[in-house]
Design an enzyme around this catalytic site. Structure first.
Site, PDB file in Angstrom:
ATOM      1  N   LYS B  77       0.844  -1.207   0.000  1.00 43.12           N
ATOM      2  CA  LYS B  77       0.000   0.000   0.000  1.00 43.12           C
ATOM      3  C   LYS B  77       0.875   1.251   0.000  1.00 43.12           C
ATOM      4  O   LYS B  77       1.890   1.293   0.706  1.00 43.12           O
ATOM      5  CB  LYS B  77      -0.906  -0.040   1.239  1.00 43.12           C
ATOM      6  CG  LYS B  77      -1.968   1.049   1.287  1.00 43.12           C
ATOM      7  CD  LYS B  77      -2.876   0.868   2.507  1.00 43.12           C
ATOM      8  CE  LYS B  77      -4.004   1.879   2.569  1.00 43.12           C
ATOM      9  NZ  LYS B  77      -4.883   1.689   3.733  1.00 43.12           N
ATOM     10  N   SER B 152      -9.858   1.489   2.726  1.00 41.44           N
ATOM     11  CA  SER B 152      -9.016   2.288   1.870  1.00 41.44           C
ATOM     12  C   SER B 152      -7.938   1.498   1.131  1.00 41.44           C
ATOM     13  O   SER B 152      -7.391   1.999   0.156  1.00 41.44           O
ATOM     14  CB  SER B 152      -8.343   3.382   2.689  1.00 41.44           C
ATOM     15  OG  SER B 152      -7.430   2.819   3.619  1.00 41.44           O
ATOM     16  N   SER B 176      -9.994  -0.943   6.887  1.00 39.38           N
ATOM     17  CA  SER B 176      -9.409  -0.690   5.569  1.00 39.38           C
ATOM     18  C   SER B 176      -8.675  -1.874   4.945  1.00 39.38           C
ATOM     19  O   SER B 176      -8.288  -1.810   3.785  1.00 39.38           O
ATOM     20  CB  SER B 176      -8.453   0.504   5.633  1.00 39.38           C
ATOM     21  OG  SER B 176      -9.190   1.701   5.684  1.00 39.38           O
TER      22      SER B 176
END
Lengths: 117, 479
Positions: B77, B152, B176
């Site tokens: 990420k 996310s 997330s």
């Protein structure tokens, strides 16, 4: 609860964010909707609650000896910073001099623009 | 398009069947292929260049010997710092930013022989549940490209779901990792707060943030979690515990364990198809020897408002550093210091980040602090107490849905923040209480993936993942 445009502008100034009136009105409507949801917290009886949670959660069972950390990490970080300072910064920063990142000079705090910055 | 599992890849590289660089090359080719069509997945914001990684001093060992992740491609990420690739947090503010150090989790995965495929897309600074709040465009759900992947960590979930990499790193502040895992049909784990170092994870809400892992299977998510876990003196909230043996306990099963189903997580308003998937999951756990019990966590309904007061308050403080001086874009029009801050922050942040900073500043400001922030802290303690009481009553795990809906169409909730925030209704409690949780694929609802969530007491990741593995096997997942 409704917040109001002036209050949104006051909060935005505290957060160092510039909002024009249109953006402030939009945020006022959105925040009022969010706060209506948040206001359900007012119905909770918090008299028995601790003031804060302990994190990380307590570890049960025999304590683990863990990893010795005294001083070690700071020496390691220092070495890395030294390596960065003496090594080529490459493309990590636009400008670099004598171990420091160079950043554009800030305008004067009193608002007068400094020439040649 | 399904690549070999992380476990199998590492085995092949260790015995010399496959050169250590080959799996990364294949993953990079799959990543480019996934973005070549008319509806690109857009899982990645940047892709690795193995030569450049070497230039940046990133170790590229030969992956032989005992390396548990030998040659395994891992998607990372883009809010985790890397030396060889930019770290943008999907924000204009950090466009092109290159960190001078690596996150502990990235170092550890490389030290275990893993290879970074690239940096994955996210909602700006982790703020969102759909990956639509990325300044660089949304990610599409590989299972249905007209829909969001969740967020996310939507890019990491999509990279695994699209078969680009067998596992990925994400971060989970309110769901997330688990919510996008559920919406994309993969496994997502949020460990206990303090299990994994946050050093080099760009902070959103420090008391809630935790690095988590995705896998095409429970085993792959467990393998990666094992590699990144353990004490790190650079993170003062990292627990002084060694990395747990997770893979070695995956087949431990659930015989004799007690699984609670909290009433508050299966309300009458729950989508009947999702309820049916959770009922089915509980029958499988019972068939494997677990005892199922109904339980109650009475403060659950206050979790989302509590979360949004606390997370935004912490974010307003953490994001104060983005001021156009220390980080990020500086507005050229600004004439005074205050103007530099205001103009830079107004130009650099997207609308959701602005919304949350304003909400967080509001909750901390004089006159509102006790009413909002102080009260939310106390409600958080009550939510954590609910869990402690259930564990003390003999419950080993809780079973819940991960998300109240399957993946929704792109754009559907963009203008309705409260509706978007309610996507997290079943996931935020684990972050508030600091406990571990995992989302496992549990079949489909409305033709889209559905996730079942398991939660356990703090530090019980090994039995938790064994239960997840039981569910995965009985639901027809990875054998």
């Amino acid at each position: 609860m409704s917040v109001g445009r002036d209050e949104v502008q006051r909060i935005a100034a505290l957060a160092r964010i510039h909002l024009d009136d249109e953006a402030a009105d939009r945020l006022d409507a959105e925040l009022s909707g969010i706060l209506a949801h948040v206001d359900t917290l007012m119905e909770v009886d918090v008299s028995e609650a601790e003031e804060a949670l302990v994190l990380p959660p307590p570890i049960r069972g025999p304590a683990h000896p863990g990893v010795p950390e005294s001083g070690g990490v700071f020496r390691q970080v220092e070495q890395e910073v030294d390596a960065l300072a003496t090594g080529a910064p490459g493309d990590r920063a636009p400008e670099w001099s004598e171990g420091f990142f160079l950043v554009p000079r800030l305008p004067a705090v009193d608002g007068t623009r400094e020439e040649g910055a | 398009m399904t690549p070999p599992s992380a476990l199998e890849t590492a085995r092949r590289v260790r015995v010399g069947e496959v050169p250590a660089h080959r799996p990364l090359e294949e993953a990079l080719a799959r990543a480019r292929e996934a973005d070549s069509g008319s509806r690109p997945i857009h899982a990645f914001l940047s892709l690795s260049d193995p030569d450049r990684a070497q230039e940046a001093g990133v170790s590229q060992d030969d992956g032989r010997g005992s390396f548990p992740l030998a040659g395994v491609p891992v998607a990372v990420k883009d809010n985790l710092c890397t030396l060889d690739l930019p770290t943008t947090c999907a924000s204009r503010f950090l466009e092109g930013y290159r960190s001078p150090y690596e996150a502990t989790v990235v170092r550890r995965l490389r030290a275990a022989g893993g290879r970074v495929v690239g940096k994955t897309n996210l909602d700006e600074f982790g703020m969102g549940s759909s990956t639509e709040n990325s300044a660089f465009g949304p990610t599409r759900n590989p299972r249905d490209p007209s829909r969001v992947p969740g967020g996310s960590s939507g890019g990491s979930a999509a990279a695994v779901a699209a078969g680009i990499a067998p596992c990925a790193l994400g971060s989970d502040t309110g769901g997330s990792v688990r919510q996008p895992a559920a919406l994309c049909g993969v496994v997502g784990v949020k460990p206990t707060y303090g299990r994994v170092s946050r050093y080099g994870l760009v902070a959103f809400a420090s008391s809630l943030d935790q690095v988590g892992t995705f896998g095409a299977s429970v085993a792959d998510a467990a393998l990666l979690l094992e590699a990144i876990s353990g004490h790190d003196p650079r993170d003062s909230t990292s627990a002084r515990l060694p990395a747990p043996d997770l893979v070695g306990h995956l087949e431990d099963g659930v015989a004799g364990k007690v699984v609670g189903i909290p009433d508050e997580y299966v309300p009458d308003t729950l989508d009947p198809e999702i309820r049916a998937r959770i009922d089915e999951a509980s029958r499988h756990l019972a068939a494997a020897g677990a005892r199922i019990r109904r339980v109650s966590l009475p403060h659950t309904r206050y979790a989302v408002p509590t979360y949004y007061v606390l997370a935004t308050a912490e974010a307003s403080s953490n994001l104060a550093r983005y001021d156009g001086v220390r980080f990020g874009v500086r507005s050229p029009e600004a004439r005074a210091t205050q103007e530099v801050y205001e103009a830079s922050r107004s130009r650099g942040f997207g609308p959701e980040v602005v919304r949350r900073i304003i909400l967080g500043t509001f909750g901390l400001s004089a006159g509102y602090h006790d009413q909002y922030y102080g009260r939310a802290q106390r409600v958080r303690a009550l939510i954590a107490r609910d869990f402690r009481r259930v564990w003390a009553d003999g419950v080993d795990f809780l079973l819940t849905p991960t998300s109240p809906t399957p993946a929704f169409p792109l754009g559907e909730r963009s203008d309705d923040p409260v509706s978007m925030y309610l996507s997290d209704i079943f996931t935020v409690t684990a972050n508030l209480a600091g406990i571990p949780a995992v989302s496992v694929p549990a079949g489909s609802t409305h033709g889209l993936p559905c996730g079942a969530q398991l939660l356990s007491p703090a530090w019980h990741e090994a039995p938790l993942l064994a239960a997840a593995r039981t569910l995965e096997r009985s639901l027809g997942g990875e054998q």
